[in-house]
Scaffold this active site. Sequence first.
Site, PDB file in Angstrom:
ATOM      1  N   GLN A 234       0.819  -1.308   0.517  1.00 41.15           N
ATOM      2  CA  GLN A 234       0.041  -0.044  -0.041  1.00 41.15           C
ATOM      3  C   GLN A 234       0.932   0.799  -0.395  1.00 41.15           C
ATOM      4  O   GLN A 234       1.045   1.452   0.862  1.00 41.15           O
ATOM      5  CB  GLN A 234      -0.999   0.073   1.395  1.00 41.15           C
ATOM      6  CG  GLN A 234      -2.064  -1.184   1.256  1.00 41.15           C
ATOM      7  CD  GLN A 234      -3.011  -1.103   2.115  1.00 41.15           C
ATOM      8  OE1 GLN A 234      -3.814  -1.493   1.187  1.00 41.15           O
ATOM      9  NE2 GLN A 234      -2.947  -1.445   2.863  1.00 41.15           N
TER      10      GLN A 234
ATOM     11  N   HIS B  78       6.511   4.344   6.226  1.00 43.59           N
ATOM     12  CA  HIS B  78       7.360   3.043   6.026  1.00 43.59           C
ATOM     13  C   HIS B  78       7.277   1.980   4.581  1.00 43.59           C
ATOM     14  O   HIS B  78       6.609   1.406   5.446  1.00 43.59           O
ATOM     15  CB  HIS B  78       8.552   2.896   7.344  1.00 43.59           C
ATOM     16  CG  HIS B  78       9.709   2.033   7.347  1.00 43.59           C
ATOM     17  ND1 HIS B  78      10.414   1.817   8.491  1.00 43.59           N
ATOM     18  CD2 HIS B  78      10.266   2.027   6.209  1.00 43.59           C
ATOM     19  CE1 HIS B  78      11.386   1.806   8.029  1.00 43.59           C
ATOM     20  NE2 HIS B  78      11.186   0.634   7.149  1.00 43.59           N
TER      21      HIS B  78
ATOM     22  N   HIS C 264       6.743  -0.753   3.429  1.00 46.19           N
ATOM     23  CA  HIS C 264       6.410  -2.045   3.821  1.00 46.19           C
ATOM     24  C   HIS C 264       5.637  -3.655   3.115  1.00 46.19           C
ATOM     25  O   HIS C 264       4.654  -2.919   2.517  1.00 46.19           O
ATOM     26  CB  HIS C 264       5.982  -2.418   5.017  1.00 46.19           C
ATOM     27  CG  HIS C 264       4.629  -1.879   5.080  1.00 46.19           C
ATOM     28  ND1 HIS C 264       4.412  -0.329   5.318  1.00 46.19           N
ATOM     29  CD2 HIS C 264       3.505  -1.924   5.476  1.00 46.19           C
ATOM     30  CE1 HIS C 264       3.240   0.162   5.401  1.00 46.19           C
ATOM     31  NE2 HIS C 264       2.770  -0.848   5.676  1.00 46.19           N
TER      32      HIS C 264
ATOM     33  N   HIS D  67       3.630  -6.365   2.736  1.00 42.65           N
ATOM     34  CA  HIS D  67       2.677  -7.361   2.864  1.00 42.65           C
ATOM     35  C   HIS D  67       3.068  -8.344   2.099  1.00 42.65           C
ATOM     36  O   HIS D  67       2.359  -8.964   1.736  1.00 42.65           O
ATOM     37  CB  HIS D  67       1.044  -7.397   3.453  1.00 42.65           C
ATOM     38  CG  HIS D  67       0.714  -5.357   4.158  1.00 42.65           C
ATOM     39  ND1 HIS D  67      -0.101  -5.747   5.048  1.00 42.65           N
ATOM     40  CD2 HIS D  67       0.838  -4.921   3.664  1.00 42.65           C
ATOM     41  CE1 HIS D  67      -0.400  -4.625   5.608  1.00 42.65           C
ATOM     42  NE2 HIS D  67       0.054  -3.745   4.309  1.00 42.65           N
TER      43      HIS D  67
HETATM   44  W1  AMW Z   1      -0.424   0.340   5.845  1.00 41.44           W
HETATM   45  O1  AMW Z   1      -1.784  -0.092   6.085  1.00 41.44           O
HETATM   46  O2  AMW Z   1       1.156   1.140   6.711  1.00 41.44           O
HETATM   47  O3  AMW Z   1       0.521  -0.542   4.401  1.00 41.44           O
HETATM   48  O4  AMW Z   1       0.636  -2.003   7.048  1.00 41.44           O
HETATM   49  C1  AMW Z   1       0.664  -1.449   7.857  1.00 41.44           C
HETATM   50  C2  AMW Z   1       0.499  -2.128   8.650  1.00 41.44           C
HETATM   51  O5  AMW Z   1       1.525  -2.821   9.750  1.00 41.44           O
HETATM   52  C3  AMW Z   1      -0.852  -3.774   9.234  1.00 41.44           C
HETATM   53  O6  AMW Z   1      -0.360  -4.643   9.348  1.00 41.44           O
HETATM   54  C4  AMW Z   1      -0.459  -3.138  10.942  1.00 41.44           C
HETATM   55  O7  AMW Z   1      -1.059  -4.130  11.389  1.00 41.44           O
HETATM   56  C5  AMW Z   1       1.164  -3.569  11.207  1.00 41.44           C
HETATM   57  N1  AMW Z   1       2.050  -3.030  12.105  1.00 41.44           N
HETATM   58  C6  AMW Z   1       1.875  -2.015  12.792  1.00 41.44           C
HETATM   59  N2  AMW Z   1       2.781  -1.133  13.479  1.00 41.44           N
HETATM   60  C7  AMW Z   1       2.993  -2.781  13.918  1.00 41.44           C
HETATM   61  C8  AMW Z   1       4.384  -3.297  15.068  1.00 41.44           C
HETATM   62  N3  AMW Z   1       4.371  -2.234  15.238  1.00 41.44           N
HETATM   63  N4  AMW Z   1       3.965  -4.292  15.090  1.00 41.44           N
HETATM   64  C9  AMW Z   1       3.897  -5.162  14.163  1.00 41.44           C
HETATM   65  N5  AMW Z   1       2.667  -4.651  13.114  1.00 41.44           N
HETATM   66  C10 AMW Z   1       2.688  -3.400  12.787  1.00 41.44           C
END
Ligand code: AMW
Length: 149
Positions: free
Chosen positions: A83, A94, A96, A98
Site C-alpha cells: 500500500q 515506511h 513495507h 505485506h
Molecule cells: W499499511 O496499512 O501501512 O500498508 O500496514 C501496516 C501494517 O503494519 C499493518 O498490517 C499493521 O497491523 C502492522 N503494524 C503496525 N505497527 C506494527 C507493530 N508495531 N508491530 C507489528 N505490526 C505492526
Amino acid sequence: MSLQFGKNLIKPSVSFLKTDLSFAFVNRKPVVPGHVLVCPLRPAERFRDLIPEEVSDLFSCVQRVSNVVETHFGGTSLTISIQDGPDAGQTVSHVHVHILPRKAGDFKQNDKIYEVLEKHDRGSQNSPDKWRSEEEMEREAASLRKYFC
Ligand code: AMW
C-alpha cells in the site's frame, strides 16, 4: 537493538530475518495466519524513494519469506501487496510489503482481502486490545527464524 518501522520500534524478538538492507517481522494484527511484513532498514516512506540495491534486497527477502510462510502456514497461494501512500491505504510511513498466505475459500470473494487489508489497522479496528500479545508474536517469530539459519 530495535528496528525502526515508521514511528514504531520493532523488537528483534518479533523479527525473523535481517539482511544488510531489509528486515522481516510478524504482524501485531494479521489479516490471515502468517500475515507478515518485509521492510527496508532505512525508513524510506514511499516505494519510489528506494535505491535499486534496496529494491533488489527487499524483493529478494520477499521471495524467501513468502516461500517460507506459504509452507509453514499450510497455504497454497500468496497475496503480496504494497500500500504505497496514504490514499492507497498506507498507515505506517515506511515502505513495507505485506505477505499473506492464502488458501482456497479463505475469503468468499477472493479480492475481498484487499478491502480487509485496507481497513484492518484503521480507527477502532486498530486499538491495542485488538493486537496480539508480544508473547504470541515472539513465538511466531521464533518458529519462522529457524528457516533462515
Ligand atoms: W499499511 O496499512 O501501512 O500498508 O500496514 C501496516 C501494517 O503494519 C499493518 O498490517 C499493521 O497491523 C502492522 N503494524 C503496525 N505497527 C506494527 C507493530 N508495531 N508491530 C507489528 N505490526 C505492526
